[in-house]
Design a protein around this motif. Sequence first.
Motif, PDB file in Angstrom:
ATOM      1  N   THR A   1      -8.647   4.332  -4.757  1.00  0.00           N
ATOM      2  CA  THR A   1      -8.150   3.239  -3.919  1.00  0.00           C
ATOM      3  C   THR A   1      -7.553   3.783  -2.629  1.00  0.00           C
ATOM      4  O   THR A   1      -7.158   4.949  -2.549  1.00  0.00           O
ATOM      5  CB  THR A   1      -7.098   2.401  -4.665  1.00  0.00           C
ATOM      6  N   GLN A   2      -7.476   2.903  -1.626  1.00  0.00           N
ATOM      7  CA  GLN A   2      -6.959   3.295  -0.319  1.00  0.00           C
ATOM      8  C   GLN A   2      -5.844   2.341   0.119  1.00  0.00           C
ATOM      9  O   GLN A   2      -5.798   1.187  -0.307  1.00  0.00           O
ATOM     10  CB  GLN A   2      -8.072   3.265   0.719  1.00  0.00           C
ATOM     11  N   GLY A   3      -4.974   2.855   1.008  1.00  0.00           N
ATOM     12  CA  GLY A   3      -3.871   2.042   1.528  1.00  0.00           C
ATOM     13  C   GLY A   3      -2.641   2.146   0.641  1.00  0.00           C
ATOM     14  O   GLY A   3      -2.592   2.880  -0.337  1.00  0.00           O
ATOM     15  N   GLY A   4      -1.623   1.371   1.029  1.00  0.00           N
ATOM     16  CA  GLY A   4      -0.402   1.338   0.224  1.00  0.00           C
ATOM     17  C   GLY A   4       0.465   2.561   0.398  1.00  0.00           C
ATOM     18  O   GLY A   4       0.470   3.189   1.454  1.00  0.00           O
ATOM     19  N   ILE A   5       1.176   2.928  -0.639  1.00  0.00           N
ATOM     20  CA  ILE A   5       2.148   4.019  -0.568  1.00  0.00           C
ATOM     21  C   ILE A   5       1.468   5.344  -0.257  1.00  0.00           C
ATOM     22  O   ILE A   5       0.304   5.555  -0.592  1.00  0.00           O
ATOM     23  CB  ILE A   5       2.960   4.136  -1.875  1.00  0.00           C
ATOM     24  N   LYS A   6       2.214   6.246   0.370  1.00  0.00           N
ATOM     25  CA  LYS A   6       1.678   7.551   0.756  1.00  0.00           C
ATOM     26  C   LYS A   6       2.140   8.670  -0.175  1.00  0.00           C
ATOM     27  O   LYS A   6       1.811   9.831   0.056  1.00  0.00           O
ATOM     28  CB  LYS A   6       2.090   7.889   2.193  1.00  0.00           C
ATOM     29  N   ALA A   7       2.916   8.329  -1.195  1.00  0.00           N
ATOM     30  CA  ALA A   7       3.399   9.358  -2.131  1.00  0.00           C
ATOM     31  C   ALA A   7       2.219  10.042  -2.797  1.00  0.00           C
ATOM     32  O   ALA A   7       1.312   9.385  -3.326  1.00  0.00           O
ATOM     33  CB  ALA A   7       4.301   8.720  -3.179  1.00  0.00           C
ATOM     34  N   TYR A   8       2.215  11.380  -2.774  1.00  0.00           N
ATOM     35  CA  TYR A   8       1.113  12.138  -3.354  1.00  0.00           C
ATOM     36  C   TYR A   8       1.580  13.568  -3.608  1.00  0.00           C
ATOM     37  O   TYR A   8       2.066  14.232  -2.690  1.00  0.00           O
ATOM     38  CB  TYR A   8      -0.096  12.141  -2.404  1.00  0.00           C
ATOM     39  N   HIS A   9       1.460  14.018  -4.837  1.00  0.00           N
ATOM     40  CA  HIS A   9       1.864  15.379  -5.219  1.00  0.00           C
ATOM     41  C   HIS A   9       3.302  15.673  -4.805  1.00  0.00           C
ATOM     42  O   HIS A   9       3.620  16.758  -4.319  1.00  0.00           O
ATOM     43  CB  HIS A   9       0.908  16.407  -4.616  1.00  0.00           C
ATOM     44  N   ASP A  10       4.161  14.684  -5.010  1.00  0.00           N
ATOM     45  CA  ASP A  10       5.574  14.845  -4.695  1.00  0.00           C
ATOM     46  C   ASP A  10       6.407  14.094  -5.723  1.00  0.00           C
ATOM     47  O   ASP A  10       5.862  13.454  -6.631  1.00  0.00           O
ATOM     48  CB  ASP A  10       5.879  14.375  -3.262  1.00  0.00           C
ATOM     49  N   ILE A  11       7.722  14.156  -5.569  1.00  0.00           N
ATOM     50  CA  ILE A  11       8.609  13.522  -6.550  1.00  0.00           C
ATOM     51  C   ILE A  11       8.695  12.011  -6.372  1.00  0.00           C
ATOM     52  O   ILE A  11       9.332  11.324  -7.175  1.00  0.00           O
ATOM     53  CB  ILE A  11      10.018  14.134  -6.490  1.00  0.00           C
ATOM     54  N   TYR A  12       8.042  11.491  -5.331  1.00  0.00           N
ATOM     55  CA  TYR A  12       8.148  10.066  -5.013  1.00  0.00           C
ATOM     56  C   TYR A  12       6.992   9.233  -5.554  1.00  0.00           C
ATOM     57  O   TYR A  12       6.973   8.018  -5.363  1.00  0.00           O
ATOM     58  CB  TYR A  12       8.258   9.878  -3.505  1.00  0.00           C
ATOM     59  N   ASP A  13       6.039   9.868  -6.226  1.00  0.00           N
ATOM     60  CA  ASP A  13       4.914   9.131  -6.810  1.00  0.00           C
ATOM     61  C   ASP A  13       5.363   8.554  -8.150  1.00  0.00           C
ATOM     62  O   ASP A  13       4.994   9.031  -9.214  1.00  0.00           O
ATOM     63  CB  ASP A  13       3.710  10.064  -6.968  1.00  0.00           C
ATOM     64  N   ARG A  14       6.180   7.488  -8.051  1.00  0.00           N
ATOM     65  CA  ARG A  14       6.874   6.937  -9.214  1.00  0.00           C
ATOM     66  C   ARG A  14       6.309   5.562  -9.592  1.00  0.00           C
ATOM     67  O   ARG A  14       5.814   4.825  -8.738  1.00  0.00           O
ATOM     68  CB  ARG A  14       8.363   6.804  -8.915  1.00  0.00           C
ATOM     69  N   PRO A  15       6.430   5.178 -10.872  1.00  0.00           N
ATOM     70  CA  PRO A  15       5.898   3.879 -11.308  1.00  0.00           C
ATOM     71  C   PRO A  15       6.575   2.693 -10.647  1.00  0.00           C
ATOM     72  O   PRO A  15       5.931   1.673 -10.381  1.00  0.00           O
ATOM     73  CB  PRO A  15       6.125   3.880 -12.827  1.00  0.00           C
ATOM     74  N   GLU A  16       7.883   2.816 -10.366  1.00  0.00           N
ATOM     75  CA  GLU A  16       8.602   1.662  -9.794  1.00  0.00           C
ATOM     76  C   GLU A  16       8.177   1.353  -8.364  1.00  0.00           C
ATOM     77  O   GLU A  16       8.423   0.236  -7.874  1.00  0.00           O
ATOM     78  CB  GLU A  16      10.115   1.869  -9.876  1.00  0.00           C
ATOM     79  N   THR A  17       7.550   2.300  -7.677  1.00  0.00           N
ATOM     80  CA  THR A  17       7.096   2.043  -6.305  1.00  0.00           C
ATOM     81  C   THR A  17       5.571   1.975  -6.197  1.00  0.00           C
ATOM     82  O   THR A  17       5.040   1.847  -5.097  1.00  0.00           O
ATOM     83  CB  THR A  17       7.618   3.130  -5.346  1.00  0.00           C
ATOM     84  N   LEU A  18       4.884   2.081  -7.319  1.00  0.00           N
ATOM     85  CA  LEU A  18       3.418   1.972  -7.298  1.00  0.00           C
ATOM     86  C   LEU A  18       3.029   0.508  -7.429  1.00  0.00           C
ATOM     87  O   LEU A  18       3.294  -0.119  -8.455  1.00  0.00           O
ATOM     88  CB  LEU A  18       2.805   2.790  -8.436  1.00  0.00           C
ATOM     89  N   PRO A  19       2.381  -0.073  -6.426  1.00  0.00           N
ATOM     90  CA  PRO A  19       2.194  -1.531  -6.415  1.00  0.00           C
ATOM     91  C   PRO A  19       1.109  -2.049  -7.349  1.00  0.00           C
ATOM     92  O   PRO A  19       1.160  -3.208  -7.753  1.00  0.00           O
ATOM     93  CB  PRO A  19       1.829  -1.821  -4.955  1.00  0.00           C
ATOM     94  N   LEU A  20       0.099  -1.214  -7.689  1.00  0.00           N
ATOM     95  CA  LEU A  20      -1.078  -1.710  -8.430  1.00  0.00           C
ATOM     96  C   LEU A  20      -1.619  -2.980  -7.774  1.00  0.00           C
ATOM     97  O   LEU A  20      -2.033  -3.927  -8.452  1.00  0.00           O
ATOM     98  CB  LEU A  20      -0.743  -1.962  -9.902  1.00  0.00           C
ATOM     99  N   THR A  21      -1.634  -2.978  -6.450  1.00  0.00           N
ATOM    100  CA  THR A  21      -1.926  -4.172  -5.651  1.00  0.00           C
ATOM    101  C   THR A  21      -3.227  -4.841  -6.045  1.00  0.00           C
ATOM    102  O   THR A  21      -3.288  -6.053  -6.249  1.00  0.00           O
ATOM    103  CB  THR A  21      -1.994  -3.791  -4.155  1.00  0.00           C
ATOM    104  N   GLU A  22      -4.296  -4.050  -6.138  1.00  0.00           N
ATOM    105  CA  GLU A  22      -5.617  -4.616  -6.397  1.00  0.00           C
ATOM    106  C   GLU A  22      -6.163  -4.189  -7.755  1.00  0.00           C
ATOM    107  O   GLU A  22      -7.373  -4.262  -7.986  1.00  0.00           O
ATOM    108  CB  GLU A  22      -6.581  -4.189  -5.283  1.00  0.00           C
ATOM    109  N   PHE A  23      -5.292  -3.768  -8.638  1.00  0.00           N
ATOM    110  CA  PHE A  23      -5.741  -3.205  -9.910  1.00  0.00           C
ATOM    111  C   PHE A  23      -6.598  -4.202 -10.697  1.00  0.00           C
ATOM    112  O   PHE A  23      -7.667  -3.857 -11.215  1.00  0.00           O
ATOM    113  CB  PHE A  23      -4.536  -2.769 -10.749  1.00  0.00           C
ATOM    114  N   SER A  24      -6.150  -5.431 -10.789  1.00  0.00           N
ATOM    115  CA  SER A  24      -6.874  -6.421 -11.587  1.00  0.00           C
ATOM    116  C   SER A  24      -8.234  -6.756 -10.972  1.00  0.00           C
ATOM    117  O   SER A  24      -9.241  -6.877 -11.682  1.00  0.00           O
ATOM    118  CB  SER A  24      -6.033  -7.692 -11.737  1.00  0.00           C
ATOM    119  N   HIS A  25      -8.264  -6.914  -9.650  1.00  0.00           N
ATOM    120  CA  HIS A  25      -9.545  -7.171  -8.976  1.00  0.00           C
ATOM    121  C   HIS A  25     -10.483  -5.965  -9.112  1.00  0.00           C
ATOM    122  O   HIS A  25     -11.696  -6.121  -9.301  1.00  0.00           O
ATOM    123  CB  HIS A  25      -9.319  -7.497  -7.501  1.00  0.00           C
TER     124      HIS A  25
END
Length: 429
Positions: free
Chosen positions: A393-417
């Motif tokens: 997927t593309q867009g959204g949060i920029k957290a990657y390979h860091d301590i900020y790639d957390r579940p509470e900030t992961l939107p799952l924006t288009e996961f269902s679609h």
Amino acid sequence: MKKLILSILLVSCSLGVFAQDIDYARKVVKTLASPAFKGRGYAEKGDQIASAFIAGEFKKSGLLPLNGNSYFQDFDLSVNTFPGEVEVELNGKKLRAGADYLVEASSPPVQGRFQVITVDRALLNSVEKVLDLVEKAKDAFILLNDQANPSEEGPEEKKMISQAIEALKYDENLKFKGLIVCTSDKLTWTTLSFQTIRPVIVVNKKGLDPKSIQNITLNIDSRFIPKYTTRNVVGMLKGTSGSDSTLVISAHFDHLGLMGNKVYFPGANDNASGTAMLLSFVKEYARQPPKYNTVFLAFSGEEIGLLGSKAFVEHPLTDLKKIKFLVNFDLAGTGEEGIKVVNGSIFKAQFDRLTKLNQLDHLLPKVEIRGAACISDHCRFYEKGVPSFFIYTQGGIKAYHDIYDRPETLPLTEFSHYFQLMQRFFAGF
């Protein structure tokens, strides 16, 4: 009127399942990215904890194990780990691990207080200058102020400086105590299969003046494990067609693990999200069996060099020649800008079908094409002639390979679609 009421009821039922799927996905991401899973790395057996959870989900859905009575496929790797204390002070002031600095993943253990010699990038533009610097820093740390604008350097100078930095990090013939790199770039970690001769500390701290640093105090516990046994998780659901053709859905579950006993890398998007997509299909196909045999592969060892998928294709638990298609899910947690399909230009007919399915119901903002790229586990199968996509997927949060790639900030924006689109794609085989 009756038809209208029936239509509304069908939509309502559909939305109920829809909500249930996203709730399950969120639960999976939250579980895998929790502190109890230790960053799903190789310190404190985070990989074992994660693989056991996935195998439990396979068992709940009635998947058939393909390795005798086991869902696991063991393999060995080498890895440098950081299971104990990781502490860094500059001029006696403690830095925050993960937020202010990272310890390079290849670093050896080190304790003590050391003098710091500071240099700018420009000083590394010749071999003579580098050797002279190393001679002066025999018992000291070199601090490289790497915040200068590389655009001011010519191509040859930039190449020389980059090679010098690599040598300072890894060349065992250069004898000095360690390297500090002060950067304005985002702090991004990895995991590595080797340990080098000297520690490297990468620092990005707002307000820090590199030229003011006179000493560094370190307490870093790293342990190199030459042979660590980890495992893939493998299961299958039989299809309704009676054919021995197979579809494969894969995702890696491993992440970066721990950097010390106080800091872990959650890896919510990378790749708890892709694992959640895989497990969502496990759950859906257990409820409504697919047409073809469907093998589910959850890989370890991806972050350290696609080693889980390499182990699988070298010792396959299903006939690779009977795989009709493989889709590998990695970074499935956003989607505001759609998805990108690696190998889309290689398997153009399948890509065109995917885009048409998306256009039909306007599920995702975009479905973009990309060529071959050996950047995730699909690659090992593609190298063996298996038709395959890697989708992210593309867009959204920029957290990657860091301590900020957390579940509470992961939107799952288009996961269902995204799930709906791929469900229709698989159904078309």
